[in-house]
Structure formats: structure tokens, C-alpha cells
Motif scaffolding. Structure first.
Motif, short mmCIF file in Angstrom:
data_model
loop_
_atom_site.label_atom_id
_atom_site.label_comp_id
_atom_site.label_asym_id
_atom_site.label_seq_id
_atom_site.Cartn_x
_atom_site.Cartn_y
_atom_site.Cartn_z
N LYS A 16 -0.94 2.01 -5.26
CA LYS A 16 -2.00 3.01 -5.07
C LYS A 16 -2.68 3.34 -6.39
O LYS A 16 -3.91 3.47 -6.45
CB LYS A 16 -1.40 4.28 -4.46
N ASP A 32 0.81 -1.21 0.00
CA ASP A 32 0.00 0.00 0.00
C ASP A 32 0.85 1.26 0.00
O ASP A 32 0.37 2.34 -0.39
CB ASP A 32 -0.93 -0.01 1.21
N ASP A 33 2.10 1.18 0.45
CA ASP A 33 2.96 2.36 0.49
C ASP A 33 3.66 2.61 -0.84
O ASP A 33 4.32 3.63 -1.01
CB ASP A 33 4.01 2.20 1.59
#
Length: 283
Positions: free
Chosen positions: A106, A100-101
Motif C-alpha cells: 500500500k 494489496d493487503d
């Protein structure tokens, strides 16, 4: 508030719920009762009960719909599409949630979410033109085939499923996966032996939503399928709606047979629906 007032409010609320239930059940009453009527009875009084409970219209509807073939087609398309949606979307959501980072994760996730906002009606004609040209160029059977329809259902059903899985997976501690890696498990083993069993509540929800959608869908199969041997149940019911006449009694008998499997499935899976939605909300 006194006990008498509370009792009055309770009775008023119960009465309101009862009236609302009658409103929602009235279409099923009309559908069921009119499926037993002759055309004369149906046009004379739609709300009345049938004079007799003859199942002759159901027999005619089954023959006209080619019900066994239609049920088999709907069953194959629904089961295979839902199974592949669950497999692909759960794996995709796991990868995106655990990265997710990362910018690419994203972007991909936001792309999935953005596709949920696009109405299917804006895509259906370009979609058919694209796959028709692709079939002509490659010879791959897509149009008027069950596998082509399944492929499209996977594409349209994955976005919502990834969205649901993604939120659920983010609540699962990553330490459980790390313990699996320490024990020598591969990523494939970590996902299928540790993560996927924990996704059962949200998987139930994903399965139920997709089964109901795919089984009842008419628009996409009407664009893809045209041969009688591959038509689904919703497409088969269209045979009662002619250009100049509509055989309402036969159509309603066919619609009753169409919705019965969905009602049975929903009744059996009702507990899992509530549990999956509740667990997903808590997560």
C-alpha cells in the motif's frame, strides 16, 4: 417531442459539432498552408492559401533539422522507453495488486500515485544537478546521451502506468494464477503466460499514451541533450527560432514533418485506444 423538433435539435447539434471541429482543425490548417509560403506571403496574410505548392521549404527544413538523425533518435528513445515502461510497470503493478493487503504494498502504491501529483518543473533543476554530479563521480554517461534520457523517461512514466495496470490486474481472478501454480508453473511463467496476455487492452492504452508523450516531449530532452547527433525531432525544430529572428515558414515545415508520424500512429491505433479505454473502464 415531435419529429420536427427532434430533427431541428439533430441539425443544431450537428452544426455545433461541425463548428467545434473547425475550431480544433484551424491550427492544422494554418500550420500546413503557411509551411508552403514565402516569408512575404506569410506576413502579408496568414489565412490565405499559398501561391504555389513548392516543397523547397521542406527540403531546407530537412537539411537544417538533420531529419534522418533526429527521427532515428526519437524512434529509438520512444520505442525503448515505452517497452521498458510496459515491462517494469506491469510486473510492479502485478506484485502490488496481489499483495494489496500488505502494508508495504500500500505504501509503495500510494508513493507511485503521489509522484503523479508533483509537477515536473519543480524537479527539473535538482534532477539535472543530481545526475550531473552522479556522472562526474561514477563516469556513467547520463547527460547528453540517449540512454540517460531513456532512464529518466522510465522514471517519470512508470507511475501513471503502474496506476493503470494496478486497477486492471485487481479485476483478474486470482484463481487463474493458482491453476498455473498447480500445473507447476513458476511465478515468472504465470505472469508472462497467463497474466500479461490478459493485460493487452490496458497495455495498448499505456503504449499509446507513452508513445505520444515521449515522441512530442520537448522539455526533458532540452535539459538532457545538447549534441546534434542525439537531438530528437522536437529539439531539431528549435533551430529555426533564433535570438532575433524566427524563420516561420521553415519552422512550420519542420513542425508538419514532426506531427505527421504521431497522426499516422494515432490513426492506426485509434481502434485500440477506444477499446483499451473502454475495457479499462468496464474492468
Amino acid at each position: 417531442m415531435s419529429k420536427r423538433s427532434a430533427r431541428i435539435w439533430l441539425w443544431a447539434g450537428s452544426l455545433l459539432v461541425f463548428l467545434v471541429s473547425l475550431v480544433h482543425l484551424s491550427p492544422f490548417y494554418l500550420l500546413l498552408t503557411n509551411s508552403f509560403k514565402t516569408r512575404e506571403e506569410l506576413y502579408s496574410n496568414v489565412l490565405s492559401l499559398p501561391s504555389n505548392l513548392s516543397f523547397q521549404y521542406y527540403k531546407v527544413a530537412m537539411e537544417r533539422m538533420n531529419i534522418l538523425t533526429a527521427v532515428m533518435n526519437s524512434l529509438i528513445i520512444t520505442v525503448v522507453s515505452t517497452l521498458l515502461i510496459v515491462i517494469f510497470s506491469s510486473m510492479t503493478a502485478w506484485v502490488l495488486a496481489r499483495n494489496d493487503d500488505r502494508l508495504w504494498a500500500k505504501i509503495i502504491f500510494l508513493t507511485f500515485v503521489a509522484t503523479m501529483l508533483i509537477p515536473f518543473q519543480t524537479l527539473m533543476m535538482p534532477l539535472m544537478q543530481f545526475f550531473s554530479q552522479l556522472q562526474e563521480l561514477t563516469g556513467i554517461p547520463i547527460i547528453d546521451t540517449r540512454q540517460g534520457l531513456i532512464f529518466m523517461y522510465i522514471g517519470f512514466g512508470t507511475a501513471m502506468s503502474v496506476f493503470l495496470y494496478h486497477g486492471f490486474i485487481k479485476s483478474i481472478p486470482i484463481s487463474m494464477e493458482e491453476a498455473g501454480y498447480i500445473d507447476g508453473a513458476s511465478k515468472w511463467q504465470v505472469f508472462w503466460r497467463i497474466i500479461f496476455p490478459m493485460l493487452r487492452p490496458i497495455t495498448n492504452t499505456v503504449v499509446i499514451l507513452n508513445v505520444i508523450w515521449i515522441w512530442n516531449d520537448y522539455l526533458l530532452p532540452s535539459l538532457v541533450l545538447s549534441s546534434d547527433n542525439v537531438k530528437t525531432i522536437p529539439l531539431s525544430t528549435f533551430s529555426f527560432f533564433g535570438q532575433f529572428t524566427i524563420q516561420w515558414n521553415l519552422a512550420m515545415a519542420g513542425l508538419v514533418m514532426t506531427i505527421i508520424p504521431v497522426i499516422v500512429f494515432y490513426a492506426v491505433a485509434q481502434r485500440n485506444i477506444v477499446r483499451g479505454i473502454a475495457d479499462g473502464a468496464v474492468k
